[in-house]
Design a protein around this motif. Structure first.
Motif, mmCIF file in Angstrom:
data_model
loop_
_atom_site.group_PDB
_atom_site.id
_atom_site.type_symbol
_atom_site.label_atom_id
_atom_site.label_comp_id
_atom_site.label_asym_id
_atom_site.label_seq_id
_atom_site.Cartn_x
_atom_site.Cartn_y
_atom_site.Cartn_z
ATOM 1 N N THR A 282 -0.478 1.637 7.392
ATOM 2 C CA THR A 282 -1.211 0.388 7.623
ATOM 3 C C THR A 282 -2.250 0.092 6.547
ATOM 4 O OG1 THR A 282 -2.753 1.611 9.055
ATOM 5 C CG2 THR A 282 -0.885 0.510 10.121
ATOM 6 N N GLY A 283 -2.282 0.898 5.480
ATOM 7 C CA GLY A 283 -3.211 0.641 4.376
ATOM 8 C C GLY A 283 -4.659 0.866 4.733
ATOM 9 N N ASN A 284 -4.912 1.863 5.569
ATOM 10 C CA ASN A 284 -6.260 2.051 6.094
ATOM 11 C C ASN A 284 -7.012 3.207 5.460
ATOM 12 O OD1 ASN A 284 -7.449 0.255 8.152
ATOM 13 N ND2 ASN A 284 -5.443 0.491 9.132
ATOM 14 N N TRP A 285 -7.115 3.211 4.154
ATOM 15 C CA TRP A 285 -8.106 4.059 3.481
ATOM 16 C C TRP A 285 -8.389 3.470 2.107
ATOM 17 C CZ3 TRP A 285 -3.397 7.301 4.016
ATOM 18 C CH2 TRP A 285 -2.692 7.469 2.825
ATOM 19 N N GLY A 286 -9.489 3.917 1.507
ATOM 20 C CA GLY A 286 -9.831 3.459 0.169
ATOM 21 C C GLY A 286 -10.543 2.130 0.118
ATOM 22 N N ARG A 287 -11.089 1.663 1.236
ATOM 23 C CA ARG A 287 -11.918 0.460 1.260
ATOM 24 C C ARG A 287 -12.904 0.575 2.409
ATOM 25 N NH1 ARG A 287 -8.934 -3.794 4.584
ATOM 26 N NH2 ARG A 287 -7.217 -2.636 5.543
ATOM 27 N N LYS A 288 -13.948 -0.218 2.368
ATOM 28 C CA LYS A 288 -15.009 -0.119 3.362
ATOM 29 C C LYS A 288 -14.447 -0.318 4.776
ATOM 30 C CE LYS A 288 -18.392 0.389 0.374
ATOM 31 N NZ LYS A 288 -19.472 -0.587 0.224
ATOM 32 N N GLY A 289 -14.939 0.518 5.689
ATOM 33 C CA GLY A 289 -14.533 0.394 7.085
ATOM 34 C C GLY A 289 -13.200 1.015 7.416
ATOM 35 N N PHE B 189 0.833 -1.201 0.000
ATOM 36 C CA PHE B 189 0.000 0.000 0.000
ATOM 37 C C PHE B 189 0.869 1.252 0.000
ATOM 38 C CE2 PHE B 189 -2.531 3.352 1.928
ATOM 39 C CZ PHE B 189 -3.785 3.181 1.361
ATOM 40 N N VAL B 190 1.904 1.263 0.817
ATOM 41 C CA VAL B 190 2.789 2.423 0.921
ATOM 42 C C VAL B 190 3.437 2.726 -0.424
ATOM 43 C CG1 VAL B 190 4.967 3.214 1.912
ATOM 44 C CG2 VAL B 190 3.221 2.209 3.394
ATOM 45 N N LYS B 191 3.910 1.701 -1.107
ATOM 46 C CA LYS B 191 4.548 1.906 -2.414
ATOM 47 C C LYS B 191 3.537 2.350 -3.462
ATOM 48 C CE LYS B 191 8.175 -1.579 -1.672
ATOM 49 N NZ LYS B 191 8.753 -2.863 -2.148
ATOM 50 N N ASP B 192 2.357 1.783 -3.394
ATOM 51 C CA ASP B 192 1.323 2.012 -4.394
ATOM 52 C C ASP B 192 0.680 3.387 -4.264
ATOM 53 O OD1 ASP B 192 -0.326 0.587 -6.499
ATOM 54 O OD2 ASP B 192 -1.935 1.155 -5.122
ATOM 55 N N GLN B 193 0.482 3.867 -3.020
ATOM 56 C CA GLN B 193 -0.373 5.021 -2.782
ATOM 57 C C GLN B 193 0.341 6.278 -2.294
ATOM 58 O OE1 GLN B 193 -4.006 5.083 -3.146
ATOM 59 N NE2 GLN B 193 -3.410 3.312 -4.383
ATOM 60 N N THR B 194 1.482 6.151 -1.655
ATOM 61 C CA THR B 194 2.070 7.297 -0.958
ATOM 62 C C THR B 194 3.354 7.794 -1.613
ATOM 63 O OG1 THR B 194 3.566 6.144 0.572
ATOM 64 C CG2 THR B 194 1.225 6.165 1.146
ATOM 65 N N ASP B 195 3.852 8.902 -1.069
ATOM 66 C CA ASP B 195 5.114 9.473 -1.547
ATOM 67 C C ASP B 195 6.321 8.890 -0.819
ATOM 68 O OD1 ASP B 195 4.678 10.638 0.948
ATOM 69 O OD2 ASP B 195 5.642 12.525 0.384
ATOM 70 N N LEU B 196 6.120 7.920 0.065
ATOM 71 C CA LEU B 196 7.227 7.421 0.880
ATOM 72 C C LEU B 196 8.340 6.755 0.065
ATOM 73 C CD1 LEU B 196 5.472 6.127 4.132
ATOM 74 C CD2 LEU B 196 6.106 8.434 3.439
ATOM 75 N N PRO B 197 8.080 6.231 -1.154
ATOM 76 C CA PRO B 197 9.203 5.707 -1.949
ATOM 77 C C PRO B 197 9.976 6.784 -2.719
ATOM 78 C CG PRO B 197 7.112 4.609 -2.497
ATOM 79 C CD PRO B 197 6.791 5.854 -1.746
#
Length: 685
Positions: free
Chosen positions: A177-184, A30-38
């Motif tokens: 922790t990959g906690n956005w973009g999905r239900k809940g 998730f971090v690699k896919d979604q964020t600027d951390l890489p």
């Protein structure tokens, strides 16, 4: 059950983030896919590595990462979040040769995050926020292994001076922790968009869906033209860019901070170094002037233009504005020739106005609830009885005012003028333009037009009308419509399903509306680097109001339903019947204060008197004054807002940087209230 010390939510969140990193619980995919951390950051100047660093004609917003497969630098795509064949590194470093031949070492943002989080181990964070280190670790593990969701704009953290750091820290935990973009999961903030018919009417010269279709088509063409300029832009990004450009072109939107600064005395408050963050490197005025001089705010709105008329409609400035009566009545009111308030009651602002125009209450007119993705429905409130006496709807009142202004302008031969932005305006046709040639005199027709216009933008389903909403009481949203705030939710509504924002990013890999086109935690704006806030961190609230031992917090009270009912006799019977300050037993004992005793709350701004409610719900060092109370409910009409300096964090004037550019309805920069310093003393006489 646990409580963190007021204003230390960033430390609490960072303590959990540190645990996630220490224990290897990071959702790396998730971090690699979604964020600027890489993305790579240069060691020499702490700036992102850009293509403009590598070649003279390079793009200043093309960023890079280190591919673990090839061990080489690779360009991060701007038009998609999809990684393709690249596997970006989160750790390590690489030497890069710049356009001038210089070699610099670069490393991923994640390494900088990991380094910063060493200052927020569970033990260190516990010392800052007061939550047990074991509890911090336990919750961090649950967040990493389960679904975590935050409601309500991250708990209104933005009302703290360092609320931006609180929000960025909480989002960092969710991102790791990959906690956005999905239900809940994720954050679901207050949107106030979707019902496009509200604002569409302001742009229409006349009623009718054929005109709406034409305007909607023109709007789509403008957005499409921006996408042609930069094909990597999605509809969301292009719509936000269009909104920013419309403001720069003089669309009439002005952040109120410029009015407060130039005409309401807040310049003196904001320039007081002892009330600002002690780590602010330069005086506040230096940042303010730099922001204005660099054109980040399209000049300095209201500078040199003396205000003459103040019309309050839909608010209560003397209660809601930080500093309240002390600032506005003292500094702004003397400059005004006319003060007008439209309200259903005699609010604090109405009591200090020249004219009070009575408006119809919610059951005396057609109204709609504030549209948001929380309810997923356009909610409806119908007219039950006619307005009493002289009360009129807001639309009617402004219609009468525009008609009177038009008649007076014609009689005086004063039919054209230039507004503050230099645009030529006419007054001899003001009422026909305002009312769409009298169409707005029919309340039912106006409401029906709003709904049908919203159907055209796709936010409401075909066939929706005033008739259909009257039968059911609500209409479910069918799309996000045209508003940039709504499109920023980045998820299309689904029938009979809960709403989880940002699924377009996580599922469709559409880029984010940030400088890096990714969920961005590293801000390499020069001001943020100077402040050490390029990454999330914890900072204590500054001593706004003076060096006093108690920290004031607040919240929406539970007893009035809404502040318009705060002085309602029946609502007052549900509690102590008057405003009250909540204080811990320890602080009350130290000051020899008893429950329900009238005390004085004071700081360098002033003071007000209120009864005390002694309760363990307040922590030692904290006093709670719930908001909504009218100043006239306190002795001498001195209320809680009168001791709030209304400080502005200097970084919120930053601009000229990717997503750090003003666009309407973002409420920034905004004066803060929570975390103000004060003390309490007995009233001896």
């Amino acid at each position: 059950l646990f409580r963190s010390r007021p204003g230390t939510d960033a430390a609490f969140a960072l303590g959990m983030a540190a645990t996630v990193v220490e224990e290897g619980l990071v959702n790396e995919a998730f971090v690699k896919d979604q964020t600027d951390l890489p993305l790579l950051v240069r060691d020499d100047n702490r700036l992102f590595l850009r293509e403009s660093d590598l070649k003279d004609d390079g793009h200043p917003e093309q960023f890079f990462w280190l591919d673990t497969k090839t061990k080489k630098v690779a360009a991060a795509p701007r038009g998609t979040l999809a990684l393709g064949k690249v596997d970006p590194a989160l750790k390590g470093s690489i030497s890069v040769t710049l356009a001038d031949g210089t070699k610099v070492t670069c490393r991923p943002v994640f390494e900088h995050v990991a380094k910063r989080l060493k200052d927020y181990t569970a033990e260190k964070a516990a010392a800052m926020c007061g939550v047990d280190a074991g509890m911090i670790r336990e919750i961090a593990r649950k967040v990493a292994k389960g679904r975590t969701k935050t409601l309500g704009s991250l708990n209104n953290a933005g009302k703290y001076y360092h609320g931006d750091l609180i929000e960025r820290s909480q989002l960092l935990l969710l991102g790791l922790t990959g906690n956005w973009g999905r239900k809940g999961t994720g954050v679901q903030a207050w949107v106030a968009a979707l019902f496009d018919g509200w604002l569409m009417g302001a742009a229409k010269p006349a009623a009718g869906q054929e005109i709406t279709q034409a305007l909607w088509g023109a709007y789509q063409n403008f957005v499409g033209a921006i996408q042609k300029e930069d094909p990597t832009m999605t509809k969301e990004l292009a719509t936000i860019e269009f909104t920013k450009r419309s403001v720069a072109g003089g669309a009439g939107w002005v952040p109120p901070v410029f009015l407060w600064y130039n005409h309401a005395g807040f310049d003196k408050n904001w320039q007081r170094a002892e009330w600002n963050d002690p780590t602010m490197p330069r005086p506040f005025e230096s940042y303010y002037r730099e922001a204005v001089n660099k054109g980040w705010w399209a000049g300095e709105p209201t500078k040199g233009i003396e205000p003459r008329v103040f019309i309050e409609c839909g608010g209560n400035a003397l209660r809601r504005t930080r500093g309240g009566r002390k600032m506005l009545v003292k500094h702004l009111w003397p400059k005004l020739k006319t003060i007008v308030t439209l309200d259903i009651r005699m609010s604090a602002t109405a009591l200090e106005s020249d004219y009070v125009l009575p408006i119809a209450s919610q059951y005396e007119k057609i109204s709609f609830g504030i549209p948001s993705t929380h309810t997923m429905n356009l909610t409806f409130c119908d007219r039950v009885v006619a307005p009493i006496d002289e009360a009129r709807t807001e639309i009617d009142i402004f219609g009468l005012l525009s008609k009177a202004v038009q008649e007076r302008a014609i009689a005086r031969g004063f039919v054209t003028y230039k507004d503050g932005s230099g645009a030529q305006r006419r007054l001899d046709d003001l009422y026909p333009r305002y009312s769409m040639n009298g169409f707005m005199e029919n309340e039912d027709a106006v409401a029906d037009e709003m709904i049908k216009d919203t159907v055209i933008t796709g936010a409401l389903p075909p066939g929706s009308s005033l008739e259909t909403v009257r039968k059911k009481g609500f209409i479910r949203w069918s799309g996000l419509g045209m508003n940039a705030r709504a499109l920023g939710q980045a998820t299309e509504p689904e029938p009979d399903s809960t709403f989880a924002p940002y699924r377009n990013h996580t599922e469709k890999k559409e880029p984010y509306p940030t400088l890096t086109r990714r969920a961005q935690f590293y801000i390499d704006h020069e001001w943020f680097l100077e402040a050490g806030e390029e990454l999330p961190m914890h900072k204590d609230a500054p001593k706004a109001g003076g060096d006093y031992p108690l920290l004031i917090t607040s919240g929406h009270n539970r007893w009035s339903v809404h502040s318009t009912n705060i002085a309602n006799r029946r609502m007052l019977q549900t509690h102590r019947g008057a405003p009250h300050l909540v204080m811990s037993p320890a602080d009350a004992t130290e000051r020899d204060v008893e429950d329900n005793e009238m005390v004085e709350v004071f700081n360098d701004m002033g003071s007000y008197q209120t009864p005390v409610k002694v309760s363990a719900s307040a922590q030692p060092g904290q006093i709670i004054m719930y908001n909504g109370w009218e100043p006239y409910q306190f002795p001498n009409w001195d209320g809680p807002s009168d001791i709030e300096p209304g400080m502005i964090k200097w970084l919120h004037f930053a601009g000229g940087y990717g997503h750090l550019k003003f666009w309407p309805t973002q409420w920034q920069p905004a004066p803060v209230c929570r975390g103000t310093r004060a003390d309490v003393r007995k009233i001896t006489n």
